[in-house]
Design a protein around this motif. Structure first.
Motif, PDB file in Angstrom:
ATOM      1  N   TYR A  85       5.200  13.755   7.819  1.00 29.19           N
ATOM      2  CA  TYR A  85       4.404  12.751   7.105  1.00 29.19           C
ATOM      3  C   TYR A  85       2.939  12.842   7.530  1.00 29.19           C
ATOM      4  CZ  TYR A  85       2.513   8.166   5.937  1.00 29.19           C
ATOM      5  OH  TYR A  85       1.722   7.160   5.467  1.00 29.19           O
ATOM      6  N   ALA A 126       7.864   8.530   0.397  1.00 27.28           N
ATOM      7  CA  ALA A 126       6.804   8.386   1.398  1.00 27.28           C
ATOM      8  C   ALA A 126       7.264   7.507   2.554  1.00 27.28           C
ATOM      9  CB  ALA A 126       5.547   7.804   0.746  1.00 27.28           C
ATOM     10  N   VAL A 127       7.922   6.392   2.239  1.00 25.87           N
ATOM     11  CA  VAL A 127       8.410   5.498   3.291  1.00 25.87           C
ATOM     12  C   VAL A 127       9.512   6.179   4.102  1.00 25.87           C
ATOM     13  CG1 VAL A 127       9.567   3.314   3.741  1.00 25.87           C
ATOM     14  CG2 VAL A 127       7.792   3.425   1.981  1.00 25.87           C
ATOM     15  N   VAL A 159       0.972   2.567   0.674  1.00 29.85           N
ATOM     16  CA  VAL A 159       2.058   3.506   0.390  1.00 29.85           C
ATOM     17  C   VAL A 159       1.769   4.266  -0.911  1.00 29.85           C
ATOM     18  CG1 VAL A 159       4.519   3.714  -0.105  1.00 29.85           C
ATOM     19  CG2 VAL A 159       3.736   2.101   1.625  1.00 29.85           C
ATOM     20  N   LEU A 160       1.255   3.571  -1.914  1.00 39.07           N
ATOM     21  CA  LEU A 160       0.934   4.219  -3.185  1.00 39.07           C
ATOM     22  C   LEU A 160      -0.160   5.261  -3.012  1.00 39.07           C
ATOM     23  CD1 LEU A 160       1.031   1.224  -5.703  1.00 39.07           C
ATOM     24  CD2 LEU A 160       2.767   2.993  -5.313  1.00 39.07           C
ATOM     25  N   SER A 219       1.425   8.206  -1.527  1.00 39.28           N
ATOM     26  CA  SER A 219       2.313   8.820  -2.521  1.00 39.28           C
ATOM     27  C   SER A 219       1.533   9.686  -3.501  1.00 39.28           C
ATOM     28  CB  SER A 219       3.069   7.735  -3.294  1.00 39.28           C
ATOM     29  OG  SER A 219       3.857   6.965  -2.429  1.00 39.28           O
ATOM     30  N   VAL A 278       1.988  -2.650  -0.216  1.00 41.03           N
ATOM     31  CA  VAL A 278       2.408  -1.644  -1.196  1.00 41.03           C
ATOM     32  C   VAL A 278       1.313  -0.626  -1.473  1.00 41.03           C
ATOM     33  CG1 VAL A 278       3.219  -1.303  -3.565  1.00 41.03           C
ATOM     34  CG2 VAL A 278       4.009  -3.274  -2.256  1.00 41.03           C
ATOM     35  N   GLY A 327       7.076  10.408  -4.139  1.00 39.93           N
ATOM     36  CA  GLY A 327       7.442   9.107  -4.658  1.00 39.93           C
ATOM     37  C   GLY A 327       7.249   8.051  -3.586  1.00 39.93           C
ATOM     38  N   PRO A 328       7.015   6.792  -3.962  1.00 40.63           N
ATOM     39  CA  PRO A 328       6.810   5.741  -2.956  1.00 40.63           C
ATOM     40  C   PRO A 328       7.958   5.622  -1.963  1.00 40.63           C
ATOM     41  CG  PRO A 328       6.218   4.942  -5.143  1.00 40.63           C
ATOM     42  CD  PRO A 328       6.858   6.292  -5.332  1.00 40.63           C
ATOM     43  N   ILE A 329       9.207   5.699  -2.462  1.00 39.39           N
ATOM     44  CA  ILE A 329      10.361   5.615  -1.565  1.00 39.39           C
ATOM     45  C   ILE A 329      10.407   6.829  -0.644  1.00 39.39           C
ATOM     46  CG2 ILE A 329      12.876   5.536  -1.455  1.00 39.39           C
ATOM     47  CD1 ILE A 329      12.876   4.018  -4.077  1.00 39.39           C
TER      48      ILE A 329
END
Length: 383
Positions: free
Chosen positions: A108, A97-98, A83-84, A87, A80, A93-95
């Motif tokens: 990206y 970014a993924v 990803v943060l 972000s 996690v 936002g984290p979602i």
């Protein structure tokens, strides 16, 4: 014993490397393998520390650390947290970014590249503080004696490591500003970003160190009280094993270990950005490495002995220092990921070889009666 302790780690390794090769090719396979080795190497001394402290807990708290702790270490910090970081630095936002990494990897990569100066400055300074605080401390064994002994004397000056780190940050920001001027203002906004992110990295290290010190002090207080309670239980004819580190002290011990784990996880995650910006490669490599760190901890606890390779800690910290310098350099110049990864692995391998050589010298001295009580050259200094 080996299969029972490392079985899950072997399984995760095979699955992770296979997934990297199938979905992203052999380059991903190599990067994931390098990240795994680096994570194991950089956190090896953490496993030794964990084992030394964990053996003082009762079985219940050992299970808590090795179950809940691994969820925090593997899924929290290794999966996690990268990803943060992306972000925050890319303002996504984290979602998002993924999703962006999955659907539009080129965009990206562009966002991560643009955010690289802040990531590199923050992480480089955090890692540099870890290295400096290690190298400026006096130690029983020195790996590169001619360098470490005089640096340990300089470390007696209060705040010296912070001063050196801030000087390195100022030099880095000045270099970035000079580069911007020479290229017509191409990166005019990056020097301020580098300064701000670098100072944040230093402050984060100081905060983590302060928390670790706090929990360590509480642990010492708890151990003293537990010893008194055990002595009182003996005098009263009660069972002394029912008192002590199974209670309050064990709880603070658990918190202390989690802070240590987080700090070691953090340097592994930040160091990984010096090797790749791909969050999935990063997650696979660091996750595999974290599994082995936990397995090593369990193995050391069950064997009842700690590792005898005295220079591995030195090699791990030199690798951290190298990654810190490479991160700061990468703010201006691009460095190939494989080169930066192999640099750290080479330092770890050299420290391992020095440790084996020193152990052989000690064994030869012991077999020969110690050579009249004198150490042969290299018995204490690896180089």
């Amino acid at each position: 014993m080996i299969l029972r302790t490392f079985g899950w780690s072997f399984g995760v390794t095979a699955a992770g490397l296979a997934a990297a090769a199938i979905f992203w090719g052999w380059e991903a396979f190599a990067i994931v393998a390098i990240l795994s080795i680096l994570e194991i190497s950089l956190s090896f001394d953490n496993a030794v520390v964990n084992a030394g402290v964990l053996k003082r807990m009762n079985e219940f708290w050992q299970r808590i650390f090795l179950t809940i702790g691994i969820l925090i270490a593997v899924f929290g910090m290794r999966l996690v947290f990268p990803v943060l970081i992306v972000s925050v630095t890319a303002q996504l936002g984290p979602i998002e970014a993924v999703e962006l990494a999955l659907d539009d990897p080129d965009r990206y990569e562009e966002l991560v590249t643009d955010a690289h100066p802040s990531i590199a400055a923050f992480g480089g300074m955090f890692l540099l503080m870890i290295f400096l605080n290690f190298i400026f401390q006096k130690r029983e064994h020195t790996w590169i004696g001619w360098l470490e002994r005089p640096l340990a004397k300089l470390g007696r000056i209060d705040g010296f490591s912070v001063g050196v780190a801030l000087a390195a940050l100022l030099l880095t920001a000045t270099t970035v500003a000079t580069s911007a001027y020479q290229h017509g203002g191409l990166h005019t906004d990056k020097s301020d970003t580098v300064l701000l992110s670098g100072v944040a990295g230093v402050l984060t290290y100081l905060l983590v160190g302060g928390l670790s010190g706090f929990f360590e002090n509480r642990l010492e207080e708890g151990e003293e009280k537990a010893a008194q309670e055990q002595e009182a239980a003996k005098r009263a004819g009660s069972d002394p094993s029912a008192v002590g580190l199974a209670g309050r002290a064990a709880f603070f011990l658990f918190l202390y270990l989690e802070v240590l784990d987080a700090s070691f996880s953090f340097d592994g995650v930040i160091g990984a950005f010096a090797i790749t910006n791909h969050i999935f490669w990063m997650a696979l490599g660091l996750g595999i490495g974290a599994m082995y760190v936990r397995s090593i901890t369990i193995y050391l606890v069950r064997q009842g002995t700690l590792d005898n390779y005295r220079y591995l800690e030195h090699g791990a910290h030199y690798a951290i220092g190298a990654l810190a310098v490479l991160l700061l350099i990468s703010i201006r110049w691009h460095l190939h990921e494989v080169i930066t990864g192999l640099f750290g692995v080479t330092l770890i391998a050299l420290s391992f070889w020095s440790s084996v050589r020193a152990n052989r010298i000690d064994a030869a001295n012991a077999a020969g009666g110690g050579g009249g009580g004198k150490e042969r050259p290299g018995a204490r200094s690896g180089v």
